[in-house]
Scaffold this motif. Structure first.
Motif, short mmCIF file in Angstrom:
data_model
loop_
_atom_site.label_atom_id
_atom_site.label_comp_id
_atom_site.label_asym_id
_atom_site.label_seq_id
_atom_site.Cartn_x
_atom_site.Cartn_y
_atom_site.Cartn_z
N GLN A 119 93.80 -31.21 56.37
CA GLN A 119 93.42 -31.84 55.07
C GLN A 119 94.67 -31.25 54.12
OE1 GLN A 119 89.70 -29.55 55.01
NE2 GLN A 119 89.63 -30.49 52.93
N TYR A 120 95.11 -30.31 54.29
CA TYR A 120 95.78 -29.68 53.05
C TYR A 120 97.41 -29.58 53.89
CZ TYR A 120 91.70 -27.81 51.28
OH TYR A 120 90.46 -27.71 50.61
N SER A 121 97.59 -30.43 54.66
CA SER A 121 98.87 -30.58 55.28
C SER A 121 99.90 -31.26 54.24
CB SER A 121 99.01 -31.71 56.51
OG SER A 121 100.22 -31.96 56.90
N TYR A 122 101.27 -30.73 54.33
CA TYR A 122 102.49 -31.29 53.72
C TYR A 122 102.59 -32.70 53.78
CZ TYR A 122 104.67 -31.85 57.84
OH TYR A 122 105.50 -32.21 59.27
N LYS A 123 101.93 -33.27 54.94
CA LYS A 123 102.11 -34.88 54.94
C LYS A 123 101.29 -35.62 53.99
CE LYS A 123 103.77 -35.56 59.66
NZ LYS A 123 103.51 -36.30 60.82
N ASN A 124 100.13 -34.86 53.54
CA ASN A 124 99.13 -35.50 52.54
C ASN A 124 99.51 -34.98 50.98
OD1 ASN A 124 97.61 -36.41 54.74
ND2 ASN A 124 96.53 -34.40 54.80
N THR A 125 100.78 -34.45 50.86
CA THR A 125 100.98 -33.68 49.76
C THR A 125 102.27 -34.35 48.95
OG1 THR A 125 100.01 -31.75 50.45
CG2 THR A 125 101.66 -31.58 48.57
N ARG A 163 100.86 -27.50 59.00
CA ARG A 163 100.34 -28.35 59.94
C ARG A 163 100.46 -29.83 59.62
NH1 ARG A 163 95.83 -25.22 63.48
NH2 ARG A 163 95.87 -27.40 64.51
N ASP A 164 100.21 -30.55 60.66
CA ASP A 164 100.21 -31.83 60.40
C ASP A 164 99.05 -32.73 60.55
OD1 ASP A 164 100.14 -32.07 63.06
OD2 ASP A 164 102.07 -33.28 63.25
N ASP A 165 97.90 -31.82 60.81
CA ASP A 165 96.52 -32.42 61.17
C ASP A 165 95.56 -31.62 60.25
OD1 ASP A 165 96.78 -29.61 62.28
OD2 ASP A 165 95.84 -30.08 64.15
N GLU A 190 87.88 -29.85 60.54
CA GLU A 190 87.75 -28.93 61.73
C GLU A 190 88.88 -27.82 61.69
OE1 GLU A 190 85.37 -28.27 63.86
OE2 GLU A 190 84.14 -29.51 62.63
N VAL A 191 89.94 -28.17 61.41
CA VAL A 191 91.01 -27.37 61.43
C VAL A 191 91.09 -26.06 60.40
CG1 VAL A 191 93.65 -27.05 61.35
CG2 VAL A 191 92.84 -29.01 62.22
N PHE A 192 90.39 -26.54 59.20
CA PHE A 192 90.37 -25.71 58.09
C PHE A 192 89.09 -24.81 58.47
CE2 PHE A 192 87.16 -24.91 54.59
CZ PHE A 192 87.90 -24.13 53.76
N PHE A 193 87.95 -25.26 59.14
CA PHE A 193 87.06 -24.21 59.59
C PHE A 193 87.37 -23.18 60.59
CE2 PHE A 193 83.73 -28.14 58.94
CZ PHE A 193 83.39 -27.64 57.53
N ASP A 194 88.21 -23.62 61.43
CA ASP A 194 88.51 -22.62 62.36
C ASP A 194 89.69 -21.82 61.72
OD1 ASP A 194 87.38 -24.20 64.40
OD2 ASP A 194 89.22 -25.35 65.10
N GLU A 195 90.47 -22.14 60.80
CA GLU A 195 91.44 -21.31 60.38
C GLU A 195 90.65 -20.25 59.42
OE1 GLU A 195 95.02 -19.47 59.88
OE2 GLU A 195 94.78 -21.28 61.00
N VAL A 196 89.66 -20.62 58.66
CA VAL A 196 88.89 -19.77 57.73
C VAL A 196 88.16 -18.52 58.63
CG1 VAL A 196 87.07 -19.61 56.26
CG2 VAL A 196 88.77 -21.35 55.69
N GLU A 197 87.60 -19.06 59.54
CA GLU A 197 86.76 -18.26 60.46
C GLU A 197 87.67 -17.26 61.18
OE1 GLU A 197 84.73 -20.86 63.31
OE2 GLU A 197 83.37 -21.38 61.66
N ALA A 214 106.29 -33.77 50.17
CA ALA A 214 106.23 -32.27 50.36
C ALA A 214 106.81 -32.61 51.78
CB ALA A 214 104.90 -31.56 50.24
N VAL A 215 107.56 -31.07 52.26
CA VAL A 215 107.98 -30.93 53.43
C VAL A 215 107.27 -29.59 53.97
CG1 VAL A 215 110.13 -32.09 53.02
CG2 VAL A 215 109.87 -29.68 52.21
N PRO A 216 107.32 -29.02 55.10
CA PRO A 216 106.89 -27.91 55.81
C PRO A 216 107.06 -26.58 54.94
CG PRO A 216 107.43 -29.35 57.78
CD PRO A 216 107.97 -30.02 56.28
#
Length: 209
Positions: free
Chosen positions: A70-76, A66-68, A103-110, A21-23
């Motif tokens: 868990q749901y990053s395009y880099k992991n997809t 993002r690239d950092d 941690e990025v997920f937590f921050d974004e959801v909040e 996948a790509v951005p």
């Protein structure tokens, strides 16, 4: 036959390829996550109203870009049809990176949804390559695409030298049959968003034919 990068996989009446996948895929990656979680449905793992569902889509789109995360395009990985349209996505990453990525997920959801999920139990472990999300669009199901995505992502994990793990709802019998065809077996229970699910791992040789 299965090729992980850039080579078309021919199926009956259709052809497609499994690629990174790509951005720019971020909105569709977000769609895949909400489909996999059944968000907006009665049996949702994460229950939400239509308005809140839009906020979650924003969360997952931002994370996929993002690239950092868990749901990053880099992991997809994605399945791309010969007409250029996508048919489905799969997300996987090293379980050892879960806490950092989440941690990025937590921050974004909040920030976006106004809820906190800090303190939830881990759905994977450091000794495992975790397949987080698998979704195929309804119009392309039952054509072998989900199985090819699963095999491709599993190869990626095997290259990293770790067993491949995933979670499946205890009532998701069709999903379990798919995983068992590839070689996954139930190794116990694990929680996800407060729901106890079957923890499956690839514990026999991956059949890539």
């Amino acid at each position: 036959m299965l090729f992980v990068k850039g080579v078309i996989i021919f199926e009956v009446d259709m052809d497609y390829e499994i690629v990174n996948a790509v951005p720019e895929d971020a909105p569709e990656i977000a769609r895949a996550i909400t489909v996999a979680l059944h968000m907006g449905e009665i049996d949702a793992a994460i229950d939400c109203s239509p308005e809140e569902l839009e906020l979650w889509k924003k969360v997952f789109t931002n994370l996929a870009q993002r690239d950092d995360s868990q749901y990053s395009y880099k992991n997809t990985l994605k399945a791309v049809l010969s007409d250029g349209n996508s048919a489905g996505y799969i997300i996987g990453y090293d379980g050892a990176d879960l806490h950092k990525l989440r941690e990025v997920f937590f921050d974004e959801v909040e920030k976006t949804v106004g809820k906190s999920y800090r303190g939830i139990a881990d759905e994977t472990s450091p000794d495992e390559w975790y397949l987080d999300t698998l979704a195929v669009w309804p119009e392309y199901r039952c054509k072998g695409i989900g199985e090819k995505l699963l095999r491709a992502a599993s190869i990626k994990g095997l290259i990293n030298g770790k067993p491949i793990g995933l979670l499946v709802d205890k009532e998701n019998h069709s999903g379990r049959r798919l995983y068992e065809r590839v070689g996954f077996q139930n190794v116990g229970d694990r929680p996800f968003a407060g729901v106890i699910m079957d923890h499956m791992q690839l514990i026999q040789n991956l059949n890539i034919q």
